[in-house]
Design an enzyme around this catalytic site. Structure first.
Site, PDB file in Angstrom:
ATOM      1  CG  ASP A 131      -2.144   0.889   1.038  1.00 44.26           C
ATOM      2  OD1 ASP A 131      -3.075   0.563   0.291  1.00 44.26           O
ATOM      3  OD2 ASP A 131      -2.126   1.966   1.658  1.00 44.26           O
TER       4      ASP A 131
ATOM      5  CE1 TYR B 109      -5.467   7.188   1.618  1.00 46.76           C
ATOM      6  CE2 TYR B 109      -5.897   6.462  -0.622  1.00 46.76           C
ATOM      7  CZ  TYR B 109      -5.754   6.184   0.716  1.00 46.76           C
ATOM      8  OH  TYR B 109      -5.881   4.893   1.154  1.00 46.76           O
TER       9      TYR B 109
ATOM     10  CG  HIS C 190      -4.734  -3.926   0.398  1.00 46.24           C
ATOM     11  ND1 HIS C 190      -3.874  -3.508  -0.591  1.00 46.24           N
ATOM     12  CD2 HIS C 190      -4.767  -2.934   1.316  1.00 46.24           C
ATOM     13  CE1 HIS C 190      -3.410  -2.300  -0.277  1.00 46.24           C
ATOM     14  NE2 HIS C 190      -3.932  -1.935   0.873  1.00 46.24           N
TER      15      HIS C 190
END
Ligand SMILES: *[C@@H]1O[C@H](CO)[C@@H](O)[C@H](O)[C@H]1NC(C)=O
Ligand SMILES: *[C@@H]1O[C@H](CO)[C@@H](O)[C@H](O)[C@H]1NC(C)=O
Length: 490
Positions: free
Chosen positions: A256, A401, A457
């Protein structure tokens, strides 16, 4: 019969009916031939140009390893001490949390016949909240996390938290391994992996000492109040952390956002990174994007048939991305707005983060009430939410982000390949999948690639043993690679 004869026959046939001049027609054909020739030459030139552009490597941006992320001005001298740290979920935090969980308004019921298709199933969420209130043992969970030694140290103005777990062993090489998590996680994600990595194995002459760090603004690491702390800049902080601990060279395991930072580290300090194990392998080079689209035409030419459905057909892949990436767009543009609600409501924080953890563990379970969450132990899920709640770090973590999309320096970094020997592991429900022929654009020394028919994930929480096993095998291959290429890296 040659083409020219054919043309002549054809043309004279037309002439007979149309009564036109043969010479004129032939001249026109000649012109077309010349036109086609020049078009082909130009097209070839453009193709070569595009290929050259796509494959050309830009210059490395200048990095400032001392950039100050603390409040105000950089002081003349910074505290460089390493301080032991214990995780405490204190009484006042727990009382306030429970109070909010009890005094919330009732959830809206899911639509009739709907499970998790519209987002978290609130009947299921109710069970989780009840467990958090009544069963989740804050003291026991903190004690469990504290079975590893925790530390904090100040780097570039921010208090960085990390676990530093050393093996008890004689007669084996002890290799430093930096582990980096993503959103909405923390070093807690490696809770179950660390004991496996620090345990010696008969068939390996090395074992790991693990440094599992919280990214700044995540978990127990301080967030910044200055704009610009993107994954590349976080990479400098992590490189400085390893230097602070005395490691000039080390291995990295990451997924990630942690793997975004680690990929940049492998690019701007490749001499520090002995090998890189990645569980969300991505090449973001422009040529990789072109290959991704070209690959959709004849996927089985470029990847194993059985893995094609992980990204193709494009229509299916994009509809999945569109369906599940709303949070991403929100956090990449307005993290502070949604952050207000998530900072105020622990039930909201649980709903928002757990929904994504569920989907990323198994995206094909939207027709169940748990939406993928049943793949992970509930205490582990609630550790993650509790840590984010107790540290009030949801806003600072979501901002990564936004930072990742406003920085031109990242675009340049993405386009520079890394020479670090790399191993990729692709769990079945990882958010993105790229076959090796794309990964090699970025990771030119991809020495190992494992693709599994299970897992998701959050590999550290979901499949800790498989993750750790692959790290052992990969590091063995990194060492062999270095021996073969006679590098002086080890
Ligand atoms: C929670 O865990 C602690 C430490 O293991 C233990 O002493 C305590 O009794 C537990 N509390 C409950 C309510 O079970
Ligand atoms: C309890 O923990 C919270 C953070 O989780 C912190 O803000 C608060 O200052 C702590 N209170 C005490 C009394 O230590």
């Amino acid at each position: 019969m040659s083409i020219d004869t054919l043309q002549t026959l054809f043309v004279s046939a037309i002439l007979r009916t149309c009564d036109l001049n043969l010479r004129t027609i032939l001249a026109v054909i000649k012109m077309f031939k010349a036109f086609a020739f020049y078009t082909a030459v130009i097209a070839l030139g453009v193709a070569v140009g595009v290929k050259f552009y796509l494959e050309s490597v830009p210059e490395m941006p200048k990095m400032d390893f001392q950039r100050w992320w603390g409040d105000g001005q950089k002081p003349d001298k910074e505290d460089q001490s390493i301080r032991p740290f214990k995780i405490v979920f204190n009484e006042s935090m727990i009382a306030d949390l429970k109070n909010r969980l009890k005094n919330r308004r009732p959830f809206r019921q899911p639509l009739e016949g709907v499970q998790s298709q519209y987002g978290i199933n609130t009947v299921y969420l109710e069970k989780i909240i009840k467990y958090w209130l009544k069963e989740y043992n804050f003291t026991e969970r903190a004690d469990r996390l504290n079975r590893f030694p925790h530390y904090k140290t100040r780097i570039q103005g921010l208090d960085i938290h990390y676990i530093h777990a050393k093996p008890e062993v004689k007669g084996k090489k002890v290799l430093p391994l930096l582990m980096l998590h993503g959103w909405p996680s923390s070093s807690k994600e490696f809770d179950m992996v660390i004991p496996i990595l620090t345990k010696p194995r008969d068939d390996f002459d090395f074992v790991f000492e693990v440094i599992a760090a919280d990214l700044p603004g995540f978990g127990f690491s301080q967030g910044t109040n200055k704009p610009g702390l993107n994954p590349l800049q976080i990479g400098t902080i992590m490189s400085n952390l390893m230097r602070r601990l005395g490691f000039k060279k080390y291995y990295i395991q990451a997924g990630d956002w942690g793997s975004q930072s680690a990929t940049h580290m492998s690019t701007f300090v490749p001499e520090e990174v002995l090998g890189y194990h990645i569980n969300m392998p991505v090449s973001s080079r422009p040529i990789s994007l072109v290959k991704f689209f070209l690959g959709s035409l004849f996927p089985s030419l470029f990847m194993e048939e059985k893995f094609v459905s992980r990204i193709y057909p494009l229509k299916q892949f994009f509809s999945y991305l569109l369906r599940e990436s709303g949070y991403f767009h929100l956090q990449a543009t307005k993290p502070d707005t949604v952050g207000v609600a998530l900072t105020d409501s622990p039930a909201g924080l649980a709903a928002y983060t757990l929904e994504k953890i569920g989907v990323c563990s198994n995206r094909d379970q939207l027709d169940t009430p748990h939406g993928g969450l049943d793949n992970i132990n509930i205490d582990d899920l609630l550790d993650t939410v509790t840590i984010a709640w107790a540290n009030d770090c949801i806003v600072t973590s979501m901002r990564i982000y936004s930072e990742a999309f406003v920085q031109p320096e990242l675009f340049v970094m993405h386009n520079i390949p890394t020479p670090v020997p790399t191993a990729a592991i692709n769990f079945k429900y990882e958010v993105v999948y790229q076959p090796d022929w794309i990964l090699r654009d970025k990771f030119v020394n991809l020495v190992r690639s494992t693709t599994l028919e299970f897992g998701g994930h959050f590999a550290g929480m979901h499949t800790p043993k498989e993750l750790a096993d692959d790290v052992f095998e990969s590091v063995k291959e990194f060492i062999q690679f270095d021996a073969k290429t006679q590098s002086k890296r080890t």
